[in-house]
Design a protein around this motif. Structure first.
Motif, PDB file in Angstrom:
ATOM      1  N   HIS A  56     -38.181  93.403  48.207  1.00 46.26           N
ATOM      2  CA  HIS A  56     -37.660  92.034  48.115  1.00 46.26           C
ATOM      3  C   HIS A  56     -38.429  91.248  47.060  1.00 46.26           C
ATOM      4  O   HIS A  56     -37.904  90.370  46.415  1.00 46.26           O
ATOM      5  CB  HIS A  56     -37.871  91.255  49.419  1.00 46.26           C
ATOM      6  N   HIS A  57     -39.743  91.521  46.981  1.00 47.30           N
ATOM      7  CA  HIS A  57     -40.621  90.635  46.215  1.00 47.30           C
ATOM      8  C   HIS A  57     -41.187  91.319  44.978  1.00 47.30           C
ATOM      9  O   HIS A  57     -42.363  91.607  44.893  1.00 47.30           O
ATOM     10  CB  HIS A  57     -41.759  90.128  47.106  1.00 47.30           C
ATOM     11  N   ILE A  58     -40.313  91.580  44.063  1.00 50.44           N
ATOM     12  CA  ILE A  58     -40.705  92.156  42.782  1.00 50.44           C
ATOM     13  C   ILE A  58     -40.444  91.076  41.742  1.00 50.44           C
ATOM     14  O   ILE A  58     -39.525  90.290  41.891  1.00 50.44           O
ATOM     15  CB  ILE A  58     -39.854  93.412  42.495  1.00 50.44           C
ATOM     16  N   ASP A  80     -28.230  92.514  48.581  1.00 46.74           N
ATOM     17  CA  ASP A  80     -29.184  91.437  48.286  1.00 46.74           C
ATOM     18  C   ASP A  80     -30.649  91.839  48.403  1.00 46.74           C
ATOM     19  O   ASP A  80     -31.518  90.989  48.396  1.00 46.74           O
ATOM     20  CB  ASP A  80     -28.948  90.208  49.185  1.00 46.74           C
ATOM     21  N   VAL A  83     -32.139  90.823  45.158  1.00 51.43           N
ATOM     22  CA  VAL A  83     -31.521  89.602  44.621  1.00 51.43           C
ATOM     23  C   VAL A  83     -32.509  88.739  43.838  1.00 51.43           C
ATOM     24  O   VAL A  83     -32.144  88.018  42.918  1.00 51.43           O
ATOM     25  CB  VAL A  83     -30.846  88.794  45.757  1.00 51.43           C
ATOM     26  N   GLY A  84     -33.797  88.840  44.179  1.00 50.24           N
ATOM     27  CA  GLY A  84     -34.782  87.996  43.514  1.00 50.24           C
ATOM     28  C   GLY A  84     -35.160  88.460  42.124  1.00 50.24           C
ATOM     29  O   GLY A  84     -35.742  87.701  41.366  1.00 50.24           O
ATOM     30  N   ARG A 123     -30.814  80.046  56.413  1.00 56.69           N
ATOM     31  CA  ARG A 123     -32.193  80.409  56.087  1.00 56.69           C
ATOM     32  C   ARG A 123     -33.166  80.030  57.209  1.00 56.69           C
ATOM     33  O   ARG A 123     -34.310  80.484  57.204  1.00 56.69           O
ATOM     34  CB  ARG A 123     -32.626  79.752  54.782  1.00 56.69           C
ATOM     35  N   ASP A 127     -35.198  85.377  56.078  1.00 58.54           N
ATOM     36  CA  ASP A 127     -34.638  85.888  54.832  1.00 58.54           C
ATOM     37  C   ASP A 127     -33.410  86.735  55.174  1.00 58.54           C
ATOM     38  O   ASP A 127     -33.464  87.950  55.151  1.00 58.54           O
ATOM     39  CB  ASP A 127     -35.714  86.737  54.147  1.00 58.54           C
ATOM     40  N   PRO A 130     -26.692  88.314  53.873  1.00 58.67           N
ATOM     41  CA  PRO A 130     -25.334  88.070  54.353  1.00 58.67           C
ATOM     42  C   PRO A 130     -24.513  89.349  54.531  1.00 58.67           C
ATOM     43  O   PRO A 130     -23.660  89.425  55.406  1.00 58.67           O
ATOM     44  CB  PRO A 130     -24.719  87.198  53.254  1.00 58.67           C
ATOM     45  N   ALA A 131     -24.804  90.378  53.730  1.00 64.48           N
ATOM     46  CA  ALA A 131     -23.980  91.586  53.797  1.00 64.48           C
ATOM     47  C   ALA A 131     -24.401  92.515  54.919  1.00 64.48           C
ATOM     48  O   ALA A 131     -23.660  93.416  55.287  1.00 64.48           O
ATOM     49  CB  ALA A 131     -24.051  92.318  52.462  1.00 64.48           C
ATOM     50  N   VAL A 223     -40.406  86.449  57.110  1.00 62.24           N
ATOM     51  CA  VAL A 223     -41.372  85.376  57.299  1.00 62.24           C
ATOM     52  C   VAL A 223     -42.604  85.966  57.985  1.00 62.24           C
ATOM     53  O   VAL A 223     -42.484  86.619  59.019  1.00 62.24           O
ATOM     54  CB  VAL A 223     -40.769  84.228  58.136  1.00 62.24           C
ATOM     55  N   ALA A 224     -43.772  85.745  57.404  1.00 62.83           N
ATOM     56  CA  ALA A 224     -44.994  86.362  57.914  1.00 62.83           C
ATOM     57  C   ALA A 224     -45.188  86.034  59.396  1.00 62.83           C
ATOM     58  O   ALA A 224     -44.923  84.915  59.826  1.00 62.83           O
ATOM     59  CB  ALA A 224     -46.192  85.885  57.101  1.00 62.83           C
ATOM     60  N   ALA A 251     -46.527  96.180  54.015  1.00 66.61           N
ATOM     61  CA  ALA A 251     -46.762  95.026  54.891  1.00 66.61           C
ATOM     62  C   ALA A 251     -48.243  94.952  55.252  1.00 66.61           C
ATOM     63  O   ALA A 251     -48.898  95.978  55.404  1.00 66.61           O
ATOM     64  CB  ALA A 251     -45.915  95.151  56.145  1.00 66.61           C
TER      65      ALA A 251
END
Lengths: 299, 455
Positions: A56-58, A80, A83-84, A123, A127, A130-131, A223-224, A251
């Motif tokens: 997710h976080h690249i 998604d 998506v970022g 939201r 996170d 939707p799909a 969310v942490a 993680a």
């Protein structure tokens, strides 16, 4: 300067599709491994992330843009997950044939049915995707379905090698089905066992093997974990037979360690993607390891 | 299709072996063969059952997977909204400026600027972005900055998606790709305000936007290499709107970038901007300390060098990460200056003169993420007013040698990707004779379509 530009333009000419073999840009190691299984030596595979990274976080790093610039085929996870960063990479790459909607853009999640499709997209729930849950690679059946579609796409993009891709794929899929049978059999004792997950990265895996989910460290996906939620989870787990707390390698260990210390449930590191070599051996080792680790903690 | 894959030959062979009169085979061999066949049959039955269950599973819940997986189905166009506001504590200084640097003088109090604004509680502009693919050739984006009584079009462009060969064409209004920070909107900054250098170069917006065309080319190399050129109206500071048919400003830039190992990545760039002004008005102090108006007509040419280095253990920036970033500029302005002032000032009689400046400045910052939700940052800004030659006006206009500088420290908390609260302290010595200790509490919240994690 003008000589340099000329040289660069020459390189550009040489890099056109006349060159044999596809250049594949895979966002996740499992999709890179599938492309390598299908293409073997006829393709060049670049994998944008590895098991220690949260897909997710690249960030849309320059190195990713440079690779996407030269790719003939992007194999994305979709739903998604990227998506970022993937849209930013693709938009900066100036490579028309790999844009979404073009044959050079392939989305794994579009090939299979997804689980955990949210009833509402808000939201406040974390996170949300939707799909549906995007971590489809952890189901070897879905992985096979994705590969079936992928080898057809690769064959269409590179007709000269189509026969090779088809032969490689049918040989692999026979081996993979045998492997699935082996895993299913080995994992039979895990059926009905409960696990606690760090992130909702494992629904396809638990569904495949008939595991159940006793809880999640993240109160809301992505969310942490908060201390109040962890304490409530500890209380809820009291007296429940739980096999393990599982976390993806990317993680943080802290929350799982705390819960493990409080409850005595072992904390397991379960890779959410191919961790070793990005090829068939890596794919097989990944599932072997997932099952071995869980079996080792069967009580 | 799947069933075809099951190799049936060994099974047939095994069956043939046991069913045929195996005269020469001993009982032991027969038993072994039987056991093998049983194992084979079990294995195939198991697999068949598995395949059947899988078929059933896949057949039942298949609500047209392809469209369902397209997350963007509900967002056409993608809409996102950024809320930004702050509490700011600072000295009450009448006319804030950067000593030794000509700024754009707005007579109006439009208040639309980025963090340089009011004291106390205030709302920064609210940003509304709409974006979508226009068709298979173009993508479009519009970015509105909304403030009281005004909607400013910060960006409105189309961009080619299908040119290929690493080429991208963008047209419309856009933030220039010069420098590192320039193309970022205020909500993406790591500090509540822009580096002094950006304010010195581009005025209170602290970024250079242009109406025109941008052409970019990413080279076909493993090392990221990109070059680009822009031409446009050049209406924004340091240029002015000159109402001509030709090109008002032009820029070229080149970027290099890559990874070092799995934990480090970097990007560096060099940019050049050439802008023209006709009667660009700035406030100056005359030698007696009175405010006079200077109108500049001429050329501004600047170089910006930028470098960013990012570290994250194993490329996983989830819990810990470090970003080092620095930019440097050098600007030359050549042309004419008309100095005008009220009766009693040195320019009471308007006087035309030459105008030549050579100025430079830089900032360097480090931002460290020490917890999944927490970051700290440190930044230092420094400007050198350099050489300023106003020709005949040298005797009228004061040339202060104060070098503006500022140090800032910030800590921010982001419980999710979409919200951020920030505390920032700064010691601002950007004006001669003033030391302003500032404090910010800022929020940045984003709603709607997922933003991009830009490098």
């Amino acid at each position: 300067m003008s000589r340099f530009v000329l040289l660069a333009l020459l390189c550009l000419g040489l890099a056109s599709p006349a060159q044999a073999g596809l250049k594949v840009f895979a966002t996740l190691p499992e999709w890179g491994a599938l492309a390598r299984v299908i293409g073997a030596d006829s393709v060049t595979v670049f994998v944008a992330t590895h098991a220690l990274q949260d897909p997710h976080h690249i960030e849309a790093r320059p190195s990713l843009i440079a690779r996407a610039r030269q790719a003939d085929l992007v194999v994305a996870n979709g739903a998604d997950l990227e998506v970022g960063w993937l849209p930013a990479v693709l938009s900066a790459a100036g490579n028309g044939p790999i844009q979404p909607g073009q044959p050079g853009y392939f989305e794994a999640a579009a090939q299979v049915a997804l689980l955990e499709v949210p009833a509402r997209v808000d939201r406040a729930d974390g996170d949300v995707h939707p799909a549906g849950n995007p971590h489809i690679g952890l189901d070897p059946h879905r992985l096979l379905a994705v590969g079936t579609a992928l080898h057809e796409r690769m064959a269409a993009l590179d007709p000269a090698q189509a026969a090779v891709y088809r032969a490689n794929w049918s040989a692999f899929s026979a081996r993979w089905q045998l492997a699935i049978a082996r895993w299913t059999e080995r994992a039979a004792p895990l059926r009905g066992k409960a696990i606690v997950v760090h992130h909702t990265a494992y629904p396809y895996f638990t569904r495949w093997l008939g595991l159940t989910r006793a809880g999640a460290l993240e109160a809301k996906a992505g969310v942490a974990p908060g201390s109040a939620h962890l304490a409530a989870l500890r209380d809820a787990l009291a007296g429940q037979p739980v096999l393990a707390i599982v976390r993806p390698p990317y993680a943080p260990e802290g929350p799982g360690q705390w819960l493990a210390g409080e409850t005595g449930i072992p904390l397991l590191r379960l890779p959410t993607t191919v961790e070793q070599s990005v090829d068939e051996a890596g794919l097989t080792a990944w599932f072997d390891e997932l099952i071995d680790r869980l079996l080792a903690h069967r009580r | 299709m799947l069933f075809r894959r099951i190799p049936s030959a060994p099974l047939a062979l095994a069956l043939a072996l046991v069913t045929s009169p195996a005269i020469s085979a001993s009982d032991a061999e027969l038993d072994e063969l039987r056991a093998q066949v049983r194992a084979l049959r079990d294995s195939y039955e198991h697999r068949l059952a598995e395949l059947e269950s899988r078929l059933a599973r896949q057949a039942a819940p298949a609500p047209a997977p392809a469209p369902a997986a397209d997350g963007r189905r509900g967002f056409n166009p993608e809409i996102s909204l950024t809320l930004q506001g702050q509490y700011r504590r600072m000295k009450d200084i009448d006319e804030r400026h950067l000593s030794g640097f000509a700024g754009a003088s707005h007579g109006d109090e439009d208040g639309h600027d980025h963090g340089a604004g009011e004291r106390g509680f205030s709302l920064d502009h609210t940003e509304l972005v709409l974006a979508a693919n226009i068709d298979s050739h173009y993508r479009g984006l519009v970015n509105f900055g909304i403030a009281d009584g005004e909607v400013e079009v910060e960006e409105a462009w189309f961009q080619s998606t299908g040119l290929g060969h690493g080429l991208t064409l963008r047209g419309g209004r856009f933030l220039s790709s010069i420098g590192y920070l320039n193309a970022q909107h205020a909500h993406a900054w790591d500090f509540a305000d822009a580096p002094l250098m950006y304010t010195a170069l581009f005025g209170e917006h602290a970024s250079y936007g242009n109406d025109g065309l941008q052409f970019k080319w990413v080279l076909p190399t493993e090392l990221f290499a990109e070059m680009g050129a822009e031409v446009g109206r050049g209406a924004n500071f340091p240029g002015t709107d000159r109402d001509v048919n030709g090109i008002g400003s032009s820029a070229v830039f080149a970027h290099l970038g890559g990874d070092v190992g799995t934990s480090h990545s970097w990007r560096t760039g060099l940019s050049y901007l050439n802008a023209r002004s006709a009667g660009r008005e700035s406030h100056f102090d005359d030698v007696g300390g009175e405010e006079v108006e200077g109108a500049f007509t001429g050329r501004s040419r600047m170089w910006i060098a930028d470098a960013v280095w990012k570290w994250a253990p194993d490329g996983n920036g989830g819990a810990r990460a470090l970003t080092l970033q620095a930019e440097f500029f050098q600007r030359r302005e050549d042309g004419d200056l008309t100095c005008q002032g009220e009766a009693g000032s040195a320019c009471a009689v308007a006087l035309d003169s030459d105008y030549r400046t050579r100025q430079r400045g830089w900032y360097a910052q480090a931002v460290y993420k020490f917890h999944p939700q927490w970051r700290v940052g440190l930044r230092h800004d420094r400007l050198d007013p350099g050489r300023r030659d106003y020709g005949a006006n040298n005797t009228n206009i004061a040339r202060d040698d104060h070098a503006p500088r500022r140090s800032s420290v910030m800590v921010d908390w982001s419980p999710s990707e979409f919200s951020r609260l920030r505390l920032q302290l700064a010691r601002d010595q950007s004006m001669a004779g003033e030391t302003d200790n500032q404090l910010w509490l800022q929020y940045v919240m984003s709603l709607g379509a997922h933003g991009a994690h830009r490098f």
